[in-house]
Design a protein around this motif. Sequence first.
Motif, PDB file in Angstrom:
ATOM      1  N   ARG A 194      -6.008  -8.432  -4.882  1.00  0.00           N
ATOM      2  CA  ARG A 194      -6.007  -8.412  -6.326  1.00  0.00           C
ATOM      3  C   ARG A 194      -6.222  -7.613  -7.067  1.00  0.00           C
ATOM      4  NH1 ARG A 194      -9.263 -13.501  -5.754  1.00  0.00           N
ATOM      5  NH2 ARG A 194      -7.655 -15.524  -5.667  1.00  0.00           N
ATOM      6  N   ASP A 195      -7.242  -6.655  -6.546  1.00  0.00           N
ATOM      7  CA  ASP A 195      -7.687  -5.418  -6.913  1.00  0.00           C
ATOM      8  C   ASP A 195      -6.659  -4.189  -7.017  1.00  0.00           C
ATOM      9  OD1 ASP A 195     -10.235  -6.286  -7.552  1.00  0.00           O
ATOM     10  OD2 ASP A 195     -11.444  -5.855  -6.322  1.00  0.00           O
ATOM     11  N   LYS A 196      -6.240  -4.527  -5.564  1.00  0.00           N
ATOM     12  CA  LYS A 196      -4.209  -3.447  -5.697  1.00  0.00           C
ATOM     13  C   LYS A 196      -3.196  -4.365  -6.233  1.00  0.00           C
ATOM     14  CE  LYS A 196      -5.490  -2.920  -0.369  1.00  0.00           C
ATOM     15  NZ  LYS A 196      -6.178  -1.652  -1.103  1.00  0.00           N
ATOM     16  N   GLY A 197      -3.271  -4.953  -6.862  1.00  0.00           N
ATOM     17  CA  GLY A 197      -2.655  -5.880  -7.610  1.00  0.00           C
ATOM     18  C   GLY A 197      -1.711  -6.941  -7.504  1.00  0.00           C
ATOM     19  N   TYR A 198      -2.158  -7.674  -6.534  1.00  0.00           N
ATOM     20  CA  TYR A 198      -1.290  -8.725  -5.799  1.00  0.00           C
ATOM     21  C   TYR A 198      -2.034  -9.524  -6.671  1.00  0.00           C
ATOM     22  CZ  TYR A 198       0.047  -4.775  -3.750  1.00  0.00           C
ATOM     23  OH  TYR A 198       0.907  -3.593  -3.226  1.00  0.00           O
ATOM     24  N   GLU A 199      -1.011 -11.187  -6.447  1.00  0.00           N
ATOM     25  CA  GLU A 199      -1.214 -12.671  -7.000  1.00  0.00           C
ATOM     26  C   GLU A 199      -1.254 -13.102  -5.652  1.00  0.00           C
ATOM     27  OE1 GLU A 199      -3.246 -12.748  -9.275  1.00  0.00           O
ATOM     28  OE2 GLU A 199      -2.905 -10.569 -10.094  1.00  0.00           O
ATOM     29  N   SER A 200      -1.998 -14.606  -5.977  1.00  0.00           N
ATOM     30  CA  SER A 200      -2.041 -15.294  -4.759  1.00  0.00           C
ATOM     31  C   SER A 200      -1.033 -16.099  -5.044  1.00  0.00           C
ATOM     32  CB  SER A 200      -3.382 -15.494  -4.497  1.00  0.00           C
ATOM     33  OG  SER A 200      -3.881 -16.604  -5.230  1.00  0.00           O
ATOM     34  N   GLU A 201      -0.488 -17.183  -4.265  1.00  0.00           N
ATOM     35  CA  GLU A 201       0.742 -17.912  -4.549  1.00  0.00           C
ATOM     36  C   GLU A 201       0.511 -19.245  -3.698  1.00  0.00           C
ATOM     37  OE1 GLU A 201       4.000 -17.052  -6.430  1.00  0.00           O
ATOM     38  OE2 GLU A 201       5.292 -18.198  -5.325  1.00  0.00           O
ATOM     39  N   LYS A 202      -0.189 -19.908  -4.332  1.00  0.00           N
ATOM     40  CA  LYS A 202      -1.051 -21.192  -2.720  1.00  0.00           C
ATOM     41  C   LYS A 202      -2.145 -20.934  -2.103  1.00  0.00           C
ATOM     42  CE  LYS A 202       2.539 -24.563  -4.810  1.00  0.00           C
ATOM     43  NZ  LYS A 202       3.856 -25.305  -3.937  1.00  0.00           N
ATOM     44  N   GLU A 203      -1.317 -20.639  -0.499  1.00  0.00           N
ATOM     45  CA  GLU A 203      -1.889 -20.438   0.209  1.00  0.00           C
ATOM     46  C   GLU A 203      -1.630 -18.838   0.770  1.00  0.00           C
ATOM     47  OE1 GLU A 203       0.275 -22.240   0.534  1.00  0.00           O
ATOM     48  OE2 GLU A 203       1.857 -22.797   2.130  1.00  0.00           O
ATOM     49  N   HIS A 204      -0.729 -18.359  -0.335  1.00  0.00           N
ATOM     50  CA  HIS A 204      -0.038 -17.376   0.314  1.00  0.00           C
ATOM     51  C   HIS A 204      -0.395 -16.011  -0.990  1.00  0.00           C
ATOM     52  CE1 HIS A 204       3.171 -19.637   2.350  1.00  0.00           C
ATOM     53  NE2 HIS A 204       3.118 -18.931   3.427  1.00  0.00           N
ATOM     54  N   MET A 205      -0.750 -14.529  -0.101  1.00  0.00           N
ATOM     55  CA  MET A 205      -1.224 -13.346  -1.229  1.00  0.00           C
ATOM     56  C   MET A 205       0.774 -12.996  -1.036  1.00  0.00           C
ATOM     57  SD  MET A 205      -3.724 -13.123  -2.746  1.00  0.00           S
ATOM     58  CE  MET A 205      -3.316 -12.147  -3.393  1.00  0.00           C
ATOM     59  N   MET A 206       1.131 -13.085  -2.610  1.00  0.00           N
ATOM     60  CA  MET A 206       2.454 -11.649  -2.493  1.00  0.00           C
ATOM     61  C   MET A 206       2.682 -10.597  -2.710  1.00  0.00           C
ATOM     62  SD  MET A 206       4.661 -14.663  -3.328  1.00  0.00           S
ATOM     63  CE  MET A 206       5.879 -13.468  -3.460  1.00  0.00           C
ATOM     64  N   ILE A 207       2.783 -10.227  -1.140  1.00  0.00           N
ATOM     65  CA  ILE A 207       2.556  -8.994  -1.090  1.00  0.00           C
ATOM     66  C   ILE A 207       4.046  -7.685  -1.278  1.00  0.00           C
ATOM     67  CG2 ILE A 207       1.710  -6.719   0.505  1.00  0.00           C
ATOM     68  CD1 ILE A 207      -0.366  -8.844   1.378  1.00  0.00           C
ATOM     69  N   ALA A 208       4.138  -7.206  -2.423  1.00  0.00           N
ATOM     70  CA  ALA A 208       5.675  -6.377  -2.481  1.00  0.00           C
ATOM     71  C   ALA A 208       6.703  -7.549  -2.125  1.00  0.00           C
ATOM     72  CB  ALA A 208       5.641  -5.168  -1.853  1.00  0.00           C
ATOM     73  N   GLY A 209       6.529  -8.899  -2.969  1.00  0.00           N
ATOM     74  CA  GLY A 209       7.866  -9.705  -3.076  1.00  0.00           C
ATOM     75  C   GLY A 209       7.281 -10.253  -1.513  1.00  0.00           C
ATOM     76  N   ILE A 210       6.584  -9.945  -0.387  1.00  0.00           N
ATOM     77  CA  ILE A 210       6.778 -11.248   0.304  1.00  0.00           C
ATOM     78  C   ILE A 210       5.518 -11.859   0.321  1.00  0.00           C
ATOM     79  CG2 ILE A 210       6.628 -11.174   2.620  1.00  0.00           C
ATOM     80  CD1 ILE A 210       8.947  -8.883   2.700  1.00  0.00           C
ATOM     81  N   PRO A 211       5.748 -13.686   0.569  1.00  0.00           N
ATOM     82  CA  PRO A 211       4.647 -14.503   0.672  1.00  0.00           C
ATOM     83  C   PRO A 211       4.024 -14.224   2.051  1.00  0.00           C
ATOM     84  CG  PRO A 211       6.185 -15.565   0.619  1.00  0.00           C
ATOM     85  CD  PRO A 211       6.914 -14.122   0.520  1.00  0.00           C
TER      86      PRO A 211
END
Lengths: 62, 165
Positions: free
Chosen positions: B65-82
């Motif tokens: 989250r500190d790097k700007g990525y958000e969680s989506e259910k059981e995933h972290m969305m990192i650069a457009g990919i869960p």
Amino acid sequence: MKNRVKNIKDIFKAKQERRKRLAGLSIEEKIRILVQLQQLALPIYCARGLNKKAWDLNFDQE
Amino acid sequence: MKKTIEVVNQLETEGIINGYALGGATALLFYAEPALTFDIDIFIFLPNAENSTLIDLGPLYQALRDKGYESEKEHMMIAGIPVQFIPVYNDLVREAVHKAGLKNYEGVSIKVIQFEYLLAIMVDTNRPKDRERIGQLIHSVPWNQKVLYDILDRYSLLERFKKLK
């Protein structure tokens, strides 16, 4: 009947050959194919009420 | 995906995870034909979690989250990919992550579980989709029987594999 069995065997053999050929592609090409597969499958998942998204490879260009 | 891999490598460099390896269907892409998947499974070692029964993914999620990525259910969305981070959950997966090999994606290194270990994990998981995929994979991807049988034998999975085969 014998011909039909032979033909089925040929079909399975051809499928296996195709799998081998696709397996030999570069990982970058496979990822591009995967994203196309995701885009094709999305309407089916949406119709089933499943929330899926195709990967966004544009992040790699930024 | 390049950016996603870079972020995962960064997590390891920063000590937020103590090691990782790509697993699941995305790892199989390095060896086999493309098959549909929507996420990336990353098996991880967490700091101070080796002998713990409770697993806390909080620090990892917070770092992302500190790097700007958000969680989506059981995933972290990192650069457009869960991305799903899965702490190693048994000895087979632990060994698979330890023995993961380095691969390259668009010039970035990524640790990927070896093909024989991916097969062994599928035999262990034993879901219908795993059983179906094993049948396809062993006929379309070259694999080392000695290596695979050794792994399966040590984890009491050899008989199950032979039945699937």
